[in-house]
Motif scaffolding. Structure first.
Motif, short mmCIF file in Angstrom:
data_model
loop_
_atom_site.label_atom_id
_atom_site.label_comp_id
_atom_site.label_asym_id
_atom_site.label_seq_id
_atom_site.Cartn_x
_atom_site.Cartn_y
_atom_site.Cartn_z
N ALA A 61 0.85 -1.21 0.00
CA ALA A 61 0.00 0.00 0.00
C ALA A 61 0.88 1.25 0.00
O ALA A 61 0.60 2.22 -0.72
CB ALA A 61 -0.93 -0.01 1.21
N ASP A 62 1.97 1.25 0.77
CA ASP A 62 2.89 2.40 0.80
C ASP A 62 3.50 2.62 -0.58
O ASP A 62 3.61 3.76 -1.05
CB ASP A 62 4.04 2.16 1.80
CG ASP A 62 3.53 1.96 3.23
OD1 ASP A 62 2.43 2.45 3.53
OD2 ASP A 62 4.26 1.31 4.01
N ILE A 63 3.91 1.52 -1.19
CA ILE A 63 4.55 1.61 -2.52
C ILE A 63 3.54 2.12 -3.55
O ILE A 63 3.85 2.97 -4.38
CB ILE A 63 5.13 0.23 -2.92
CG1 ILE A 63 6.34 -0.08 -2.05
CG2 ILE A 63 5.47 0.18 -4.41
CD1 ILE A 63 6.80 -1.52 -2.11
N LYS A 64 2.34 1.61 -3.45
CA LYS A 64 1.27 2.03 -4.39
C LYS A 64 1.06 3.54 -4.29
O LYS A 64 0.82 4.21 -5.30
CB LYS A 64 -0.01 1.26 -4.02
CG LYS A 64 -1.06 1.26 -5.09
CD LYS A 64 -2.12 0.21 -4.77
CE LYS A 64 -3.25 0.26 -5.76
NZ LYS A 64 -4.04 1.48 -5.69
N ALA A 65 1.15 4.06 -3.09
CA ALA A 65 0.94 5.50 -2.89
C ALA A 65 2.11 6.32 -3.44
O ALA A 65 1.96 7.52 -3.70
CB ALA A 65 0.75 5.79 -1.40
N ALA A 66 3.26 5.66 -3.61
CA ALA A 66 4.47 6.40 -4.02
C ALA A 66 4.63 6.47 -5.54
O ALA A 66 5.48 7.21 -6.03
CB ALA A 66 5.70 5.74 -3.41
N VAL A 67 3.87 5.66 -6.29
CA VAL A 67 4.02 5.64 -7.76
C VAL A 67 2.65 5.75 -8.43
O VAL A 67 1.61 5.60 -7.78
CB VAL A 67 4.70 4.31 -8.23
CG1 VAL A 67 6.15 4.25 -7.76
CG2 VAL A 67 3.91 3.09 -7.76
N ARG A 68 2.69 6.03 -9.74
CA ARG A 68 1.42 6.12 -10.47
C ARG A 68 1.15 4.87 -11.29
O ARG A 68 0.03 4.62 -11.69
CB ARG A 68 1.45 7.33 -11.41
CG ARG A 68 1.19 8.67 -10.72
CD ARG A 68 1.11 9.80 -11.72
NE ARG A 68 2.34 9.90 -12.53
CZ ARG A 68 3.44 10.53 -12.11
NH1 ARG A 68 3.47 11.14 -10.94
NH2 ARG A 68 4.51 10.56 -12.87
N LEU A 69 2.17 4.05 -11.55
CA LEU A 69 1.94 2.89 -12.41
C LEU A 69 1.16 1.80 -11.65
O LEU A 69 1.19 1.77 -10.40
CB LEU A 69 3.25 2.34 -12.98
CG LEU A 69 4.18 1.42 -12.18
CD1 LEU A 69 5.33 0.95 -13.04
CD2 LEU A 69 4.68 2.11 -10.95
N PRO A 70 0.44 0.95 -12.38
CA PRO A 70 -0.33 -0.09 -11.69
C PRO A 70 0.56 -1.03 -10.87
O PRO A 70 1.61 -1.45 -11.34
CB PRO A 70 -1.00 -0.86 -12.84
CG PRO A 70 -0.93 0.02 -14.03
CD PRO A 70 0.28 0.89 -13.84
N VAL A 71 0.13 -1.30 -9.66
CA VAL A 71 0.89 -2.18 -8.77
C VAL A 71 0.09 -3.46 -8.52
O VAL A 71 -1.12 -3.42 -8.28
CB VAL A 71 1.20 -1.47 -7.43
CG1 VAL A 71 1.89 -2.42 -6.45
CG2 VAL A 71 2.09 -0.25 -7.67
N VAL A 72 0.79 -4.57 -8.61
CA VAL A 72 0.19 -5.90 -8.41
C VAL A 72 0.75 -6.48 -7.11
O VAL A 72 1.97 -6.46 -6.91
CB VAL A 72 0.51 -6.84 -9.59
CG1 VAL A 72 -0.10 -8.22 -9.39
CG2 VAL A 72 0.04 -6.23 -10.92
N VAL A 87 -6.04 -7.92 -0.89
CA VAL A 87 -6.65 -6.83 -1.66
C VAL A 87 -7.02 -5.67 -0.71
O VAL A 87 -6.74 -4.51 -1.00
CB VAL A 87 -7.90 -7.34 -2.43
CG1 VAL A 87 -8.75 -6.19 -2.94
CG2 VAL A 87 -7.46 -8.23 -3.58
N ALA A 88 -7.58 -6.03 0.43
CA ALA A 88 -8.01 -4.99 1.38
C ALA A 88 -6.81 -4.23 1.96
O ALA A 88 -6.82 -3.00 2.05
CB ALA A 88 -8.83 -5.62 2.50
N CYS A 92 -4.58 -3.06 -3.68
CA CYS A 92 -4.44 -3.46 -5.09
C CYS A 92 -5.67 -4.24 -5.55
O CYS A 92 -6.20 -5.05 -4.80
CB CYS A 92 -3.22 -4.36 -5.27
SG CYS A 92 -1.66 -3.52 -4.95
N THR A 93 -6.06 -4.01 -6.79
CA THR A 93 -7.14 -4.85 -7.34
C THR A 93 -6.56 -6.05 -8.07
O THR A 93 -7.27 -7.03 -8.32
CB THR A 93 -8.03 -4.04 -8.31
OG1 THR A 93 -7.18 -3.36 -9.22
CG2 THR A 93 -8.89 -3.05 -7.56
N ASP A 94 -5.28 -5.98 -8.42
CA ASP A 94 -4.63 -7.11 -9.10
C ASP A 94 -3.67 -7.81 -8.15
O ASP A 94 -2.91 -7.16 -7.42
CB ASP A 94 -3.86 -6.62 -10.33
CG ASP A 94 -4.79 -6.08 -11.40
OD1 ASP A 94 -5.85 -6.69 -11.62
OD2 ASP A 94 -4.46 -5.05 -12.01
#
Ligand SMILES: Cc1cc2nc3c(=O)[nH]c(=O)nc-3n(C[C@H](O)[C@H](O)[C@H](O)COP(=O)(O)O)c2cc1C
Length: 211
Positions: A61-72, A87-88, A92-94
């Motif tokens: 979740a931290d990493i997802k907040a730091a970038v714009r590209l899709p994160v799996v 997922v929760a 990530c949805t993927d």
């Protein structure tokens, strides 16, 4: 890779949280993004963690907040409940399945079904529909794996599958002490009796070379 890729071929990247610690995880993700990747898979453990549970999905979740590209999100998803929690927690949805789908080849379908997503009409495979795959796997082993490692490969898959399928435990016990693929071959055939793809694809024991 980005500079030399074919047009329209997406470039995905995969990373762990770090080597000894996860201090640079966000920086690494940003570097992957700056390098032109289209998608980033994060295995939520450091190299030092190996495969030891847990996976730190909250760091995804931290990493997802730091970038714009899709994160799996990846790591320690063994069942439908793990997928829900991953997922929760990661946001990530993927998700990417690793050992979980080796242990339970129907896991992706089960997760799609649980999340109300289309399964393409496929039902989760039961043991009888997995048996031909064991035969096919054995065929691939015979063609590609050096003799002394063959029975180990089959045991390895059964060892994972016995987490989910009790029949895999029985199959595992049948070959547990065997190291010669010529002795394992008729046993694999017996597992898929009546299943044409397996029966026709498996070599006969007399043609299997151990050297
Ligand atoms: C059979 C198998 C093959 C794998 N091959 C690769 C690979 O080629 N590259 C890679 O980065 N990770 C590979 N992995 C690691 C997984 O992608 C994943 O990161 C790791 O297993 C953690 O997820 P898990 O806890 O769900 O197993 C592989 C895992 C398995 C079980």
């Amino acid at each position: 890779v980005r500079r030399h890729r074919l047009a329209h071929v997406p470039v995905s990247a995969k990373m762990r949280l770090g080597f000894h610690d996860d201090d640079l995880a966000e920086d690494c993700a940003r570097a992957v993004e700056a390098g032109g990747a289209d998608e980033l898979v994060v295995h939520a453990r450091t190299k030092a963690h190996g495969y030891k549970p847990p996976a730190y999905w909250e760091r995804i979740a931290d990493i997802k907040a730091a970038v714009r590209l899709p994160v799996v999100a990846n790591g320690e998803i063994w069942n439908v409940d793990d997928a829900r929690r991953c997922v929760a927690v990661s946001g990530c949805t993927d998700i990417m399945l690793g050992r979980g789908i080796v242990a339970d080849p129907g896991l992706a379908l089960a997760i799609l079904f649980d999340q109300g997503l289309p399964t393409g009409g496929s039902a989760e495979p039961d043991w009888s529909s997995l048996q031909p795959l064991l035969g096919y796997f054995w065929q691939l082993i015979l063609a590609n794996v050096e003799p002394r490692a063959r029975t180990g490969r089959m045991k390895q898959w059964l060892n994972y599958m016995r987490r989910r399928h009790p029949e895999a435990q029985e199959a595992y016990m049948q070959i547990r002490t065997l190291t010669d693929s010529r002795l394992v071959d008729p046993i694999v055939k017996s597992w898929c009796e009546g299943a044409p793809p397996c029966a026709t694809q498996t070599q006969s024991a007399s043609t299997i070379s151990e050297d």
